[in-house]
Scaffold this active site. Structure first.
Site, short mmCIF file in Angstrom:
data_model
loop_
_atom_site.label_atom_id
_atom_site.label_comp_id
_atom_site.label_asym_id
_atom_site.label_seq_id
_atom_site.Cartn_x
_atom_site.Cartn_y
_atom_site.Cartn_z
N CYS A 131 0.84 -1.20 0.00
CA CYS A 131 0.00 0.00 0.00
C CYS A 131 0.87 1.25 0.00
O CYS A 131 1.43 1.63 1.04
CB CYS A 131 -0.92 0.00 1.23
SG CYS A 131 -1.98 1.45 1.32
N CYS A 134 -0.38 4.11 2.20
CA CYS A 134 -0.19 3.89 3.64
C CYS A 134 1.25 4.18 4.05
O CYS A 134 1.52 4.82 5.06
CB CYS A 134 -0.53 2.45 4.02
SG CYS A 134 -2.11 1.86 3.46
N ASP A 135 2.19 3.66 3.27
CA ASP A 135 3.58 3.64 3.70
C ASP A 135 4.50 4.58 2.94
O ASP A 135 5.67 4.73 3.30
CB ASP A 135 4.13 2.21 3.58
CG ASP A 135 3.36 1.22 4.46
OD1 ASP A 135 2.91 1.64 5.53
OD2 ASP A 135 3.22 0.06 4.06
#
Length: 304
Positions: A131, A134-135
């Site tokens: 993701c 997300c990261d």
């Protein structure tokens, strides 16, 4: 006894709940991890109709949730473990309780596929990610790899240039599968390099990702390229294992349906990313959910 149980609370399940509620069906929606499904991991949706410039994912899901609640659709946080056909109905055995309904819509979605190469599992959350949204912020001014060639891989590669110093997109073929507009964007982006005809062999590093071992399929050359992160987008795996042999699935586990979203057992429908389809997008998931609920209602009318 419910008229309808919807299993899964992503865009497909929420839209099915909306249409079921408007048909005045006594409906239960079960969601095990929180409404929104996989799409909630992406902060914005740019290609949902009616929102020029995109819409915040959380806002869209919240609006869907509110619509469904206003129609008195019951929503419970529970995980469906099994569906058992009963005389005149279906029993859903879940983590917290058992429920019964005359019809079922399965909208359990899917999750990212893994490469299954050495080092991948060991270094998840230590540089290996599925993701970008997300990261991505964890990799400011660092060199990273993105694996894949479809829309998702290309979208995430472009997004990750906001943070990374350099993004290397690795693809096993000599052309991308992504839509033309995305291909144009990625080829024009000076922070992205594409390695064609190349596959990943191993993720290297002790406590965190240090390099990716790759192989060029044309020359058979193997090399280790230093990097801090590896983002993997090579497809999705449907959440259908709990169904066992209840309905017909394809070879990879996606539910086979007709154009009315009917599965192989009368009274069971499927919608969204868990069913066999050519395009997995929020807009198609919503369409699936609407069609499934419409035909579930029609099934209940003819059944009664």
């Amino acid at each position: 006894m419910y008229d309808l149980i919807i299993i899964g609370g992503g865009p497909a399940g929420l839209t099915a709940g909306l249409y079921a509620g408007r048909s005045r069906l006594k409906t239960l929606l079960l969601e095990k991890t929180g409404l929104g499904g996989q799409i909630i991991l992406s902060p914005t949706i740019e290609n949902y109709p009616g929102f020029a410039g995109g819409v915040a994912t959380a806002d869209l899901i919240l609006a869907m949730h509110k619509q469904v609640e206003e129609l008195e659709v019951e929503i419970k946080a529970d995980e469906a473990l099994r569906i058992d056909p009963q005389p005149g109905c279906f029993k859903v055995a879940a983590q917290e309780a058992e429920y019964q309904a005359k019809a079922i819509i399965i909208s359990t979605g899917a999750c990212p596929k893994k490469l299954d190469i050495p080092g991948e599992g060991r270094l998840i959350a230590r540089g290996v990610s599925y993701c970008g949204t997300c990261d991505g912020p964890l990799f400011k001014n660092k060199d990273i790899f993105v694996v894949g060639g479809g829309d998702k891989a290309v979208e995430e590669a472009i997004f990750l240039t906001r943070f990374a110093r350099k993004v290397t997109l690795i693809h096993r073929r000599d052309q991308l599968r992504a839509s033309k507009i995305l291909q144009e964007r990625v080829l024009e982006n000076k922070k992205i390099e594409i390695l064609w005809n190349t596959i990943p062999l191993e993720v290297l590093g002790e406590k965190t990702v240090a390099a990716l071992r790759i192989k060029n399929l044309k020359s058979n050359t193997i090399s280790d390229v230093a990097c801090s992160g590896i983002f993997i987008f090579v497809g999705i795996h449907p959440h259908t294992a709990f169904l066992g042999n209840l309905v017909k699935l394809d070879e990879t586990g996606f539910i086979l349906t007709n154009e009315d979203m009917e599965a192989s057992i009368s009274g069971i429908f499927a919608a969204g990313d868990c069913r066999k389809k050519t395009l997995t997008q929020v807009v198609t998931a919503c369409a699936d959910g609407a069609i499934a609920a419409f035909n579930a209602n029609r099934y209940l009318e003819t059944r009664d």
